[in-house]
Motif scaffolding. Structure first.
Motif, PDB file in Angstrom:
ATOM      1  N   ARG A   1      -1.168 -16.278  10.494  1.00 44.46           N
ATOM      2  CA  ARG A   1      -0.527 -15.001  10.229  1.00 44.46           C
ATOM      3  C   ARG A   1      -0.738 -14.669   8.765  1.00 44.46           C
ATOM      4  N   VAL A   2      -1.285 -13.502   8.513  1.00 43.99           N
ATOM      5  CA  VAL A   2      -1.516 -13.050   7.145  1.00 43.99           C
ATOM      6  C   VAL A   2      -0.611 -11.854   6.885  1.00 43.99           C
ATOM      7  N   THR A   3       0.138 -11.922   5.794  1.00 42.10           N
ATOM      8  CA  THR A   3       1.036 -10.826   5.445  1.00 42.10           C
ATOM      9  C   THR A   3       0.597 -10.240   4.117  1.00 42.10           C
ATOM     10  N   VAL A   4       0.501  -8.933   4.058  1.00 42.32           N
ATOM     11  CA  VAL A   4       0.037  -8.250   2.849  1.00 42.32           C
ATOM     12  C   VAL A   4       1.114  -7.271   2.394  1.00 42.32           C
ATOM     13  N   TYR A   5       1.571  -7.454   1.162  1.00 43.75           N
ATOM     14  CA  TYR A   5       2.610  -6.578   0.603  1.00 43.75           C
ATOM     15  C   TYR A   5       2.148  -5.963  -0.701  1.00 43.75           C
ATOM     16  N   PRO A   6       2.716  -4.796  -1.052  1.00 46.93           N
ATOM     17  CA  PRO A   6       2.450  -4.280  -2.402  1.00 46.93           C
ATOM     18  C   PRO A   6       2.961  -5.289  -3.422  1.00 46.93           C
ATOM     19  N   ARG A   7       2.257  -5.450  -4.518  1.00 46.96           N
ATOM     20  CA  ARG A   7       2.719  -6.359  -5.563  1.00 46.96           C
ATOM     21  C   ARG A   7       4.091  -5.922  -6.068  1.00 46.96           C
ATOM     22  N   ARG A   8       4.880  -6.904  -6.495  1.00 48.59           N
ATOM     23  CA  ARG A   8       6.254  -6.658  -6.958  1.00 48.59           C
ATOM     24  C   ARG A   8       6.309  -5.577  -8.042  1.00 48.59           C
ATOM     25  N   GLU A   9       5.299  -5.577  -8.925  1.00 48.75           N
ATOM     26  CA  GLU A   9       5.336  -4.660 -10.062  1.00 48.75           C
ATOM     27  C   GLU A   9       4.817  -3.263  -9.705  1.00 48.75           C
ATOM     28  N   ILE A  10       4.371  -3.118  -8.444  1.00 45.24           N
ATOM     29  CA  ILE A  10       3.853  -1.824  -7.973  1.00 45.24           C
ATOM     30  C   ILE A  10       4.954  -1.116  -7.169  1.00 45.24           C
ATOM     31  N   LEU A  11       5.066   0.193  -7.321  1.00 46.46           N
ATOM     32  CA  LEU A  11       6.029   0.957  -6.533  1.00 46.46           C
ATOM     33  C   LEU A  11       5.696   0.850  -5.052  1.00 46.46           C
ATOM     34  N   ASP A  12       6.721   0.835  -4.218  1.00 43.09           N
ATOM     35  CA  ASP A  12       6.529   0.757  -2.771  1.00 43.09           C
ATOM     36  C   ASP A  12       7.226   1.953  -2.125  1.00 43.09           C
ATOM     37  N   PRO A  13       6.575   3.122  -2.189  1.00 36.96           N
ATOM     38  CA  PRO A  13       7.234   4.338  -1.702  1.00 36.96           C
ATOM     39  C   PRO A  13       7.581   4.280  -0.213  1.00 36.96           C
ATOM     40  N   GLN A  14       6.766   3.586   0.580  1.00 34.83           N
ATOM     41  CA  GLN A  14       7.043   3.499   2.014  1.00 34.83           C
ATOM     42  C   GLN A  14       8.329   2.705   2.254  1.00 34.83           C
ATOM     43  N   GLY A  15       8.456   1.578   1.547  1.00 29.19           N
ATOM     44  CA  GLY A  15       9.670   0.772   1.675  1.00 29.19           C
ATOM     45  C   GLY A  15      10.904   1.544   1.244  1.00 29.19           C
ATOM     46  N   LYS A  16      10.758   2.282   0.151  1.00 33.86           N
ATOM     47  CA  LYS A  16      11.854   3.099  -0.380  1.00 33.86           C
ATOM     48  C   LYS A  16      12.262   4.163   0.649  1.00 33.86           C
ATOM     49  N   ALA A  17      11.283   4.793   1.275  1.00 32.42           N
ATOM     50  CA  ALA A  17      11.563   5.833   2.271  1.00 32.42           C
ATOM     51  C   ALA A  17      12.282   5.249   3.479  1.00 32.42           C
ATOM     52  N   ILE A  18      11.862   4.049   3.897  1.00 29.42           N
ATOM     53  CA  ILE A  18      12.502   3.405   5.051  1.00 29.42           C
ATOM     54  C   ILE A  18      13.939   3.038   4.704  1.00 29.42           C
ATOM     55  N   GLN A  19      14.144   2.528   3.498  1.00 33.15           N
ATOM     56  CA  GLN A  19      15.510   2.202   3.084  1.00 33.15           C
ATOM     57  C   GLN A  19      16.393   3.449   3.120  1.00 33.15           C
ATOM     58  N   GLY A  20      15.876   4.568   2.612  1.00 30.16           N
ATOM     59  CA  GLY A  20      16.636   5.820   2.629  1.00 30.16           C
ATOM     60  C   GLY A  20      16.949   6.267   4.042  1.00 30.16           C
ATOM     61  N   ALA A  21      15.961   6.167   4.926  1.00 25.02           N
ATOM     62  CA  ALA A  21      16.152   6.586   6.322  1.00 25.02           C
ATOM     63  C   ALA A  21      17.189   5.696   7.010  1.00 25.02           C
ATOM     64  N   LEU A  22      17.108   4.389   6.773  1.00 20.87           N
ATOM     65  CA  LEU A  22      18.086   3.471   7.371  1.00 20.87           C
ATOM     66  C   LEU A  22      19.491   3.802   6.871  1.00 20.87           C
ATOM     67  N   SER A  23      19.598   4.080   5.591  1.00 20.82           N
ATOM     68  CA  SER A  23      20.900   4.408   5.014  1.00 20.82           C
ATOM     69  C   SER A  23      21.466   5.662   5.665  1.00 20.82           C
ATOM     70  N   ARG A  24      20.633   6.666   5.880  1.00 22.34           N
ATOM     71  CA  ARG A  24      21.093   7.931   6.458  1.00 22.34           C
ATOM     72  C   ARG A  24      21.557   7.780   7.906  1.00 22.34           C
ATOM     73  N   ILE A  25      21.003   6.802   8.645  1.00 26.93           N
ATOM     74  CA  ILE A  25      21.426   6.652  10.038  1.00 26.93           C
ATOM     75  C   ILE A  25      22.463   5.538  10.192  1.00 26.93           C
ATOM     76  N   GLY A  26      23.083   5.143   9.074  1.00 24.04           N
ATOM     77  CA  GLY A  26      24.243   4.257   9.183  1.00 24.04           C
ATOM     78  C   GLY A  26      24.068   2.827   8.720  1.00 24.04           C
ATOM     79  N   PHE A  27      22.881   2.497   8.227  1.00 17.74           N
ATOM     80  CA  PHE A  27      22.668   1.123   7.770  1.00 17.74           C
ATOM     81  C   PHE A  27      22.715   1.081   6.237  1.00 17.74           C
ATOM     82  N   SER A  28      23.888   1.390   5.705  1.00 16.71           N
ATOM     83  CA  SER A  28      24.006   1.507   4.251  1.00 16.71           C
ATOM     84  C   SER A  28      24.047   0.141   3.572  1.00 16.71           C
TER      85      SER A  28
END
Lengths: 84, 84
Positions: free
Chosen positions: B4-31
């Motif tokens: 299994r190979v997992t590829v993530y944005p480097r820690r020092e790089i912005l992760d807009p997709q992750g940020k968007a998912i966090q926002g969406a989860l928060s809006r539907i009740g997963f604060s």
């Protein structure tokens, strides 16, 4: 508590992205690769330390947002505190 | 042998997709979700049983095709035969 959620196309669904990656790997010299499945991975930091409630909440997130369960399957792994 | 190979944005790089998912989860009740990182996951079936050579070949695949190491980091896990 941190968790890792992995989302893959269901086994019975075609995975054109995985197929394309396998073909590309083969063309650049990695002909030993038999199969590639391509999916998504999410690392989620939850503000809870209760493994059971974390697992339940993560399953809800998958059902509601992270996976399209008609065509995708998901797997949840709790990264720390998993033994609780 | 499967890996299994997992590829993530480097820690020092912005992760807009992750940020968007966090926002969406928060809006539907997963604060309670503090952070989401969004990446890719590949399940690779290799025609070899030698864990060491498999690890080396997989690292080459990551460097050449699966990850863009300028902005992404990768992790390789051997799923069976990993103890060899």
């Amino acid at each position: 508590m941190k968790a890792r959620v992995t989302v893959y196309p269901r086994r019975e669904i075609l995975d054109p992205q995985g197929k394309a990656i396998q073909g590309a790997l083969s063309r650049i010299g990695f002909s030993e690769v038999r199969e590639v499945r391509a999916g998504k991975s999410f690392e989620i930091d939850l503000g809870t330390d209760d493994a059971q409630s974390a697992g339940e909440r993560l399953a809800q997130m998958c059902e509601k947002l992270l996976a399209n369960t008609v065509v995708e399957e998901y797997r949840i792994e709790l990264v720390n505190g998993a033994g609780a």
